[in-house]
Design a protein around this motif. Structure first.
Motif, mmCIF file in Angstrom:
data_model
loop_
_atom_site.group_PDB
_atom_site.id
_atom_site.type_symbol
_atom_site.label_atom_id
_atom_site.label_comp_id
_atom_site.label_asym_id
_atom_site.label_seq_id
_atom_site.Cartn_x
_atom_site.Cartn_y
_atom_site.Cartn_z
ATOM 1 N N TYR A 98 16.192 -47.043 41.773
ATOM 2 C CA TYR A 98 14.959 -47.170 40.988
ATOM 3 C C TYR A 98 14.516 -48.619 40.825
ATOM 4 N N ASN A 99 15.483 -49.542 40.828
ATOM 5 C CA ASN A 99 15.150 -50.945 40.619
ATOM 6 C C ASN A 99 15.310 -51.791 41.884
ATOM 7 N N PHE A 100 15.371 -51.126 43.018
ATOM 8 C CA PHE A 100 15.502 -51.833 44.283
ATOM 9 C C PHE A 100 14.151 -52.445 44.663
ATOM 10 N N GLY A 101 14.183 -53.642 45.186
ATOM 11 C CA GLY A 101 12.955 -54.326 45.576
ATOM 12 C C GLY A 101 12.232 -53.612 46.700
ATOM 13 N N THR A 102 10.931 -53.557 46.609
ATOM 14 C CA THR A 102 10.102 -52.922 47.627
ATOM 15 C C THR A 102 8.751 -53.631 47.691
ATOM 16 N N LEU A 103 7.957 -53.282 48.663
ATOM 17 C CA LEU A 103 6.636 -53.876 48.822
ATOM 18 C C LEU A 103 5.582 -52.926 48.269
ATOM 19 N N SER A 108 -5.534 -50.459 47.008
ATOM 20 C CA SER A 108 -5.317 -49.170 47.665
ATOM 21 C C SER A 108 -6.166 -48.993 48.915
ATOM 22 N N ASP A 109 -7.176 -49.833 49.083
ATOM 23 C CA ASP A 109 -8.057 -49.681 50.253
ATOM 24 C C ASP A 109 -7.724 -50.666 51.376
ATOM 25 N N THR A 110 -6.501 -51.227 51.328
ATOM 26 C CA THR A 110 -6.071 -52.135 52.391
ATOM 27 C C THR A 110 -4.704 -51.716 52.915
ATOM 28 N N GLU A 111 -4.417 -52.204 54.106
ATOM 29 C CA GLU A 111 -3.101 -51.997 54.678
ATOM 30 C C GLU A 111 -2.133 -53.017 54.067
ATOM 31 N N TYR A 112 -0.871 -52.879 54.380
ATOM 32 C CA TYR A 112 0.099 -53.894 53.996
ATOM 33 C C TYR A 112 -0.239 -55.162 54.778
ATOM 34 N N ASP A 113 -0.398 -56.271 54.087
ATOM 35 C CA ASP A 113 -0.602 -57.560 54.740
ATOM 36 C C ASP A 113 -0.115 -58.665 53.810
ATOM 37 N N GLN A 114 -0.145 -59.891 54.277
ATOM 38 C CA GLN A 114 0.390 -61.006 53.490
ATOM 39 C C GLN A 114 -0.411 -61.276 52.226
ATOM 40 N N ILE A 115 -1.686 -60.967 52.244
ATOM 41 C CA ILE A 115 -2.550 -61.287 51.107
ATOM 42 C C ILE A 115 -2.460 -60.240 50.005
ATOM 43 N N SER A 116 -2.434 -58.978 50.388
ATOM 44 C CA SER A 116 -2.515 -57.915 49.376
ATOM 45 C C SER A 116 -1.230 -57.112 49.225
ATOM 46 N N THR A 117 -0.098 -57.740 49.463
ATOM 47 C CA THR A 117 1.187 -57.086 49.294
ATOM 48 C C THR A 117 2.050 -57.942 48.379
ATOM 49 N N ILE A 118 2.645 -57.296 47.385
ATOM 50 C CA ILE A 118 3.522 -58.006 46.460
ATOM 51 C C ILE A 118 4.892 -57.341 46.441
ATOM 52 N N PHE A 119 5.820 -58.026 45.843
ATOM 53 C CA PHE A 119 7.163 -57.514 45.665
ATOM 54 C C PHE A 119 7.222 -56.824 44.305
ATOM 55 N N ALA A 120 7.735 -55.604 44.279
ATOM 56 C CA ALA A 120 7.875 -54.832 43.040
ATOM 57 C C ALA A 120 9.193 -54.070 43.114
ATOM 58 N N VAL A 121 9.537 -53.396 42.048
ATOM 59 C CA VAL A 121 10.716 -52.530 42.111
ATOM 60 C C VAL A 121 10.261 -51.117 42.462
ATOM 61 N N ARG A 122 11.171 -50.363 43.004
ATOM 62 C CA ARG A 122 10.830 -49.062 43.568
ATOM 63 C C ARG A 122 10.139 -48.127 42.576
ATOM 64 N N ILE A 123 10.575 -48.116 41.315
ATOM 65 C CA ILE A 123 9.952 -47.195 40.358
ATOM 66 C C ILE A 123 8.508 -47.610 40.073
ATOM 67 N N GLN A 124 8.199 -48.895 40.131
ATOM 68 C CA GLN A 124 6.809 -49.341 39.991
ATOM 69 C C GLN A 124 5.997 -48.843 41.186
ATOM 70 N N PHE A 125 6.576 -48.978 42.371
ATOM 71 C CA PHE A 125 5.936 -48.477 43.583
ATOM 72 C C PHE A 125 5.651 -46.985 43.450
ATOM 73 N N TYR A 126 6.678 -46.213 43.068
ATOM 74 C CA TYR A 126 6.486 -44.767 42.916
ATOM 75 C C TYR A 126 5.366 -44.475 41.928
ATOM 76 N N ALA A 127 5.404 -45.097 40.767
ATOM 77 C CA ALA A 127 4.427 -44.807 39.720
ATOM 78 C C ALA A 127 3.004 -45.075 40.197
ATOM 79 N N ILE A 128 2.788 -46.228 40.766
ATOM 80 C CA ILE A 128 1.434 -46.601 41.195
ATOM 81 C C ILE A 128 0.980 -45.758 42.371
ATOM 82 N N GLU A 129 1.866 -45.510 43.322
ATOM 83 C CA GLU A 129 1.486 -44.710 44.485
ATOM 84 C C GLU A 129 1.297 -43.238 44.127
#
Length: 147
Positions: A98-103, A108-129
């Protein structure tokens, strides 16, 4: 046997690289999944409802799915933001990694890229996605090219 002290541990470059490789692999896997299944039809975990409900309780701003369109990293990682997210995240210790680092895409309207990608923990990723998927904000990815 001595106990590992995370507060005083060195940041070993090889370990950091391994975390980065795993985070990139997870992002690629998720993107490729969204190219084959509409996000609005996707369930990320067996805990999606619990994650979503607690997110709405702790972060009522997410009741408006448009809030999930753009994540403000500065707000998320401010002192107040970190504390709010820490309290939310700690509720999900029972979810593996749950607390493992992820991107996380900040938009939401962009792909993964250097500008619009941040480091978060997995549960934050799950919640937002989960919010994004339920609102159909990721459906535009369906049919796109895989990473």
């Amino acid at each position: 046997m001595s106990k590992f002290d995370a507060e005083n541990a060195e940041n070993l470059e090889d370990i950091e690289k391994q975390f980065a490789v795993k985070a990139v692999h997870q992002a690629e896997t998720y993107w490729n999944l969204l190219t084959k299944i509409k996000g609005s039809s996707l369930k990320l975990t067996k805990y999606d409802d619990e994650i979503y409900n607690l997110l709405i309780e702790k972060f009522p701003e997410f009741k408006d799915p448009n809030f999930a369109k753009h994540i403000n990293e500065d707000e998320m990682k401010s002192k107040v933001g970190k504390e709010r997210w820490r309290l939310f995240c700690e509720e999900f210790k029972y979810i593996e990694d749950y607390n493992f680092g992820t991107l996380l895409r900040t938009k939401s309207d962009t792909e993964y890229d250097q500008i619009s990608t941040i480091f978060a923990v997995r549960i934050q990723f799950y919640a937002i996605e989960i919010v994004r998927n339920r609102a159909g904000l990721n459906d535009w990815i369906y049919g796109q090219q895989s990473m």
